[in-house]
Scaffold this motif. Structure first.
Motif, mmCIF file in Angstrom:
data_model
loop_
_atom_site.group_PDB
_atom_site.id
_atom_site.type_symbol
_atom_site.label_atom_id
_atom_site.label_comp_id
_atom_site.label_asym_id
_atom_site.label_seq_id
_atom_site.Cartn_x
_atom_site.Cartn_y
_atom_site.Cartn_z
ATOM 1 N N GLN A 32 0.823 -1.207 0.000
ATOM 2 C CA GLN A 32 0.000 0.000 0.000
ATOM 3 C C GLN A 32 0.859 1.260 0.000
ATOM 4 O OE1 GLN A 32 -3.807 0.292 0.163
ATOM 5 N NE2 GLN A 32 -2.772 2.015 -0.825
ATOM 6 N N MET A 33 1.930 1.246 0.783
ATOM 7 C CA MET A 33 2.833 2.401 0.824
ATOM 8 C C MET A 33 3.482 2.616 -0.539
ATOM 9 S SD MET A 33 4.437 1.547 4.591
ATOM 10 C CE MET A 33 5.760 2.743 4.597
ATOM 11 N N ARG A 34 3.841 1.534 -1.206
ATOM 12 C CA ARG A 34 4.448 1.647 -2.539
ATOM 13 C C ARG A 34 3.467 2.278 -3.523
ATOM 14 N NH1 ARG A 34 8.598 -1.983 -5.434
ATOM 15 N NH2 ARG A 34 8.559 -1.110 -7.531
ATOM 16 N N GLU A 35 2.233 1.813 -3.474
ATOM 17 C CA GLU A 35 1.211 2.349 -4.383
ATOM 18 C C GLU A 35 0.987 3.836 -4.129
ATOM 19 O OE1 GLU A 35 -3.543 1.714 -5.469
ATOM 20 O OE2 GLU A 35 -2.489 0.278 -4.170
ATOM 21 N N ASP A 36 0.899 4.221 -2.843
ATOM 22 C CA ASP A 36 0.673 5.627 -2.497
ATOM 23 C C ASP A 36 1.832 6.497 -2.976
ATOM 24 O OD1 ASP A 36 -1.713 4.967 -1.282
ATOM 25 O OD2 ASP A 36 -0.829 4.813 0.724
ATOM 26 N N ALA A 37 3.065 6.008 -2.779
ATOM 27 C CA ALA A 37 4.234 6.785 -3.193
ATOM 28 C C ALA A 37 4.282 6.939 -4.712
ATOM 29 C CB ALA A 37 5.506 6.108 -2.690
#
Length: 326
Positions: A32-37
């Motif tokens: 999820q953090m990767r997608e947001d970034a």
């Protein structure tokens, strides 16, 4: 023709795309953090677990480092402390999400980098934290924002501005006409005797804090309002923090950051932002634990303790009358 609101790469003033390092042990959170970034326009420099990062080569950090650490064992603490040191030297921004159970340990690892610490954070809080990090990038080049994005940024900016204004009003010794957090040095000289703080003032008597029981009673009365009204109606985290630390000082007790977040009466992540603002304004001080340098406590600054004592004397609190200067 349909408008294109897709995110373009975010670039610094020199036109270089910003990079992000993502460290998280939980697979779902890391994804999820990767997608947001990526949606925010960052280039992914590294995306792995904390252990994988520690065992790999010590390459450069991204402009932003996103960390998720909900269980801070000895190995994790060592990694977090190194990240704090590296980010403090390189200028990388850190966003660290953790759990309430691990907050004290994680908080103690970050003293140099000014990390944003999120507690039991949801997806929205992580996105907002990325937005706050972007707001700190000088001469940032961004795409044209959609109207709903613009309104959200405006609301966040207004909230931060109100917080800064309230903290500024509390700040002792502020210069007349000065901006936020521009403070004068205290006019009094202080000297320590063990865990005590003793003020030296040759010109006037000084008040002292009332008994801790009186301050705790005041805190209990404030908390009792939530039984009859919506607690958010009276939310005043800065004052609740000051009262709790004043009581602890009167008791000669140390206060951990987890306890202070609970005393603030707001979500822990919000309380941490208030604490950070108040430390920056010299209202509070961060004190390393003498028995464990990886942990830290929060206390009133000497000038703040003096201001609180004078407040209690002004409202007629018992045992808060002026006493002779030493």
């Amino acid at each position: 023709m349909q408008a294109d609101f897709s995110y373009e790469p975010v670039r610094d003033g020199a036109g270089c795309q910003l990079a992000v390092t993502i460290l998280a042990d939980r697979d779902a959170v890391r994804a999820q953090m990767r997608e947001d970034a990526e949606l925010a326009g960052y280039r992914i420099l590294e995306c792995c677990s904390l252990e994988e990062f520690a065992s790999g080569s010590s390459g450069s950090l991204g402009d932003l480092v996103l960390v998720d650490c909900v269980e801070a064992d000895g190995a994790a603490m060592a990694i977090l402390s190194r990240l704090d040191m590296r980010a403090g030297k390189s200028g990388a921004q850190l966003v660290v999400s953790t759990s309430m159970a691990a907050l004290d340990t994680v908080f103690g690892c970050f003293a140099l980098s000014g990390a944003q610490i999120l507690v039991d954070a949801g997806h929205a809080e992580r996105v907002i934290a990325i937005g706050r990090a972007l707001a700190e990038v000088p001469n940032l080049r961004l795409r044209e924002m959609a109207e709903e994005d613009r309104l959200m940024v405006l609301r966040l900016t207004e909230q931060v501005a109100r917080m800064a204004e309230r903290v500024e009003q509390l700040s002792p010794g502020q210069r007349e006409g000065g901006g936020a957090f521009r403070l004068e040095a205290a006019s009094q000289a202080w000297r320590g005797q063990g865990d005590e703080y003793v003020v030296v003032d040759e010109t006037r008597a000084r008040p002292r804090l009332p008994d801790a029981a009186y301050i705790r009673q005041m805190i209990a009365q404030r908390q009792a309002r939530a039984k009859f009204f919506d607690g958010e109606l009276f939310a005043d985290p800065a004052w609740d923090i000051l009262l709790d630390l004043a009581a602890a000082r009167a008791e000669r007790q140390q206060v951990c950051v987890t306890s202070l977040c609970i005393a603030a009466g707001v979500p822990a992540t919000t309380a941490l932002r208030w604490i950070a603002q108040m430390v920056s304004a010299d209202l509070l001080v961060r004190i390393p634990d003498p028995h464990d340098r990886r942990r830290a406590h929060i206390a009133l600054a000497d000038s703040t303790a003096d201001a609180m004592a004078r407040y209690f004397a002004a409202i007629g609190a018992p045992n808060a009358e002026p006493v002779a200067a030493l």
